[in-house]
Design an enzyme around this catalytic site. Structure first.
Site, PDB file in Angstrom:
ATOM      1  N   GLY A 278       0.529  -1.201   0.290  1.00 35.17           N
ATOM      2  CA  GLY A 278      -0.060   0.143  -0.289  1.00 35.17           C
ATOM      3  C   GLY A 278       1.081   1.259  -0.110  1.00 35.17           C
ATOM      4  N   SER A 279       2.382   1.324  -0.540  1.00 35.68           N
ATOM      5  CA  SER A 279       3.376   2.517  -0.666  1.00 35.68           C
ATOM      6  C   SER A 279       2.075   4.031  -1.664  1.00 35.68           C
ATOM      7  CB  SER A 279       3.963   2.253  -0.427  1.00 35.68           C
ATOM      8  OG  SER A 279       4.525   1.548  -2.228  1.00 35.68           O
TER       9      SER A 279
ATOM     10  N   LEU B 134      -5.291  -6.808  -6.880  1.00 36.40           N
ATOM     11  CA  LEU B 134      -4.058  -7.897  -8.233  1.00 36.40           C
ATOM     12  C   LEU B 134      -5.169  -8.546  -8.915  1.00 36.40           C
ATOM     13  CD1 LEU B 134      -1.052  -9.676  -6.277  1.00 36.40           C
ATOM     14  CD2 LEU B 134      -1.270  -7.040  -8.173  1.00 36.40           C
ATOM     15  N   LYS B 135      -6.072  -8.938  -8.356  1.00 40.17           N
ATOM     16  CA  LYS B 135      -7.619  -9.721  -8.725  1.00 40.17           C
ATOM     17  C   LYS B 135      -8.419  -8.851  -9.938  1.00 40.17           C
ATOM     18  CE  LYS B 135      -7.964 -12.613  -5.380  1.00 40.17           C
ATOM     19  NZ  LYS B 135      -7.334 -12.834  -5.083  1.00 40.17           N
TER      20      LYS B 135
ATOM     21  N   ILE C 143     -11.333  -7.297 -12.600  1.00 42.08           N
ATOM     22  CA  ILE C 143     -12.525  -6.366 -12.328  1.00 42.08           C
ATOM     23  C   ILE C 143     -13.654  -6.912 -13.119  1.00 42.08           C
ATOM     24  CG2 ILE C 143     -13.392  -4.515 -11.863  1.00 42.08           C
ATOM     25  CD1 ILE C 143     -11.747  -4.796  -9.648  1.00 42.08           C
TER      26      ILE C 143
ATOM     27  N   ASN D 176      -5.526   1.178 -13.493  1.00 43.02           N
ATOM     28  CA  ASN D 176      -4.430   1.242 -12.911  1.00 43.02           C
ATOM     29  C   ASN D 176      -2.970   1.562 -13.127  1.00 43.02           C
ATOM     30  OD1 ASN D 176      -3.548  -1.386 -11.163  1.00 43.02           O
ATOM     31  ND2 ASN D 176      -2.908  -2.164 -13.357  1.00 43.02           N
TER      32      ASN D 176
ATOM     33  N   HIS E  71       0.320   0.064 -13.275  1.00 43.98           N
ATOM     34  CA  HIS E  71       1.173  -1.430 -13.642  1.00 43.98           C
ATOM     35  C   HIS E  71       2.617   0.090 -13.982  1.00 43.98           C
ATOM     36  CE1 HIS E  71       1.496  -5.274 -15.186  1.00 43.98           C
ATOM     37  NE2 HIS E  71       2.588  -4.399 -16.305  1.00 43.98           N
TER      38      HIS E  71
ATOM     39  N   ASP F  59      -4.539  -4.950 -17.403  1.00 45.95           N
ATOM     40  CA  ASP F  59      -3.807  -3.969 -18.133  1.00 45.95           C
ATOM     41  C   ASP F  59      -3.279  -4.290 -19.802  1.00 45.95           C
ATOM     42  OD1 ASP F  59      -1.843  -4.926 -15.792  1.00 45.95           O
ATOM     43  OD2 ASP F  59      -0.731  -6.411 -16.487  1.00 45.95           O
TER      44      ASP F  59
ATOM     45  N   GLU G 278       6.334   6.628 -10.664  1.00 49.69           N
ATOM     46  CA  GLU G 278       5.019   5.591 -10.639  1.00 49.69           C
ATOM     47  C   GLU G 278       4.260   6.848  -9.701  1.00 49.69           C
ATOM     48  OE1 GLU G 278       3.944   1.679  -9.585  1.00 49.69           O
ATOM     49  OE2 GLU G 278       2.915   1.545 -10.590  1.00 49.69           O
TER      50      GLU G 278
HETATM   51  C1  GAR Z   1       3.296  -0.786  -7.807  1.00 49.63           C
HETATM   52  O1  GAR Z   1       4.069  -0.767  -8.108  1.00 49.63           O
HETATM   53  C2  GAR Z   1       2.261  -1.098  -8.675  1.00 49.63           C
HETATM   54  O2  GAR Z   1       2.397  -0.813  -9.924  1.00 49.63           O
HETATM   55  C3  GAR Z   1       1.872  -3.015  -8.452  1.00 49.63           C
HETATM   56  O3  GAR Z   1       2.451  -3.154  -7.544  1.00 49.63           O
HETATM   57  C4  GAR Z   1       2.831  -1.716  -6.637  1.00 49.63           C
HETATM   58  C5  GAR Z   1       2.293  -1.768  -5.452  1.00 49.63           C
HETATM   59  O4  GAR Z   1       3.014  -1.567  -4.445  1.00 49.63           O
HETATM   60  N1  GAR Z   1       1.228  -2.584 -10.095  1.00 49.63           N
HETATM   61  C6  GAR Z   1       1.184  -4.309 -10.363  1.00 49.63           C
HETATM   62  O5  GAR Z   1       2.050  -5.108 -10.718  1.00 49.63           O
HETATM   63  C7  GAR Z   1      -0.229  -4.044 -11.186  1.00 49.63           C
HETATM   64  N2  GAR Z   1      -0.118  -4.998 -11.990  1.00 49.63           N
HETATM   65  P1  GAR Z   1       2.500  -0.607  -3.033  1.00 49.63           P
HETATM   66  O6  GAR Z   1       1.231  -2.438  -2.629  1.00 49.63           O
HETATM   67  O7  GAR Z   1       3.514  -0.773  -1.873  1.00 49.63           O
HETATM   68  O8  GAR Z   1       1.713   0.697  -4.010  1.00 49.63           O
END
Ligand code: GAR
Length: 190
Positions: free
Chosen positions: A12-13, A87-88, A90, A102, A104, A145, A174
């Site tokens: 969740g950063s 990751l699920k 929708i 989203n 990515h 994606d 990001e």
């Molecule tokens: C992020 O880098 C996001 O782009 C990626 O997971 C990370 C979540 O980090 N998402 C995916 O790979 C989706 N396919 P976080 O939990 O620290 O926010």
């Protein structure tokens, strides 16, 4: 106030950077709900620490999960749903009713699709000796994606980068990009 719902499966950063941007008035919005599919997701703790409603979705069945989420979300007035490390897939009920984006951690269409998330993406990019990677923000549709791209940020992959160092660079880029995109939504530029 522009109302966001954030979905997050893990650390969740990204959620935290949205919370921080709101607190520091870099984003004039409110997060009314955080949804996670993992009871131990640190994202849920971050939400609770900030008095944001949370909901844990544990239904494993795709259709039932979609219906359950639609019911939960119907209790809120929502402008935008942000998938921040969720990751699920929708389901159609949500896709029909809400604008969903989203984030990515690659330059889509490269390194996207089922199983391509988080560190797996950075490992694949390093293995392929790519010169560039980056982050993509896109609309969510019924395929992983594949929705229309809203914005991309490139970062250089250096010869001494590891998946971890690359992930740190991509995640930093990001987060900046996501707040810029969210501001465009808030100001109805998207
Ligand atoms: C992020 O880098 C996001 O782009 C990626 O997971 C990370 C979540 O980090 N998402 C995916 O790979 C989706 N396919 P976080 O939990 O620290 O926010």
């Amino acid at each position: 106030m522009y109302q966001l719902v954030v979905f997050a499966s893990g650390n969740g950063s990204t959620l935290q950077s949205i919370i921080d941007s709101i607190k520091t008035h870099k984003l004039e919005a409110n997060i009314c709900l955080v949804i996670s599919d993992h009871s131990n997701a640190y994202a849920l703790q971050r939400a609770k620490q900030n008095n944001i409603d949370t909901y844990l979705i544990q239904n494993k069945d795709f259709t039932k999960r979609d219906l359950e989420l639609a019911t939960v979300l119907s209790n809120y007035s929502i402008d935008l749903i942000v998938l921040a490390g969720y990751l699920k897939m929708i389901g159609p009920n949500l896709l029909e009713k809400y604008t969903i984006i989203n984030t990515h951690p690659s330059l889509l269409p490269k390194y996207g699709g089922k199983g391509m998330h988080g560190m797996h993406v950075h490992e694949a990019v390093i293995r392929a000796k790519e010169k560039y990677s980056g982050a993509t923000i896109h609309f969510v549709n019924h395929e992983y994606d594949k929705g229309n791209i809203i914005s991309q940020t490139k970062v250089e992959v250096l010869s001494n980068d590891t998946p971890k160092s690359l992930s740190e660079k991509v995640q930093a880029a990001e987060k900046i990009q996501l707040i810029q995109v969210l501001n465009r939504f808030v100001h109805y530029e998207i």
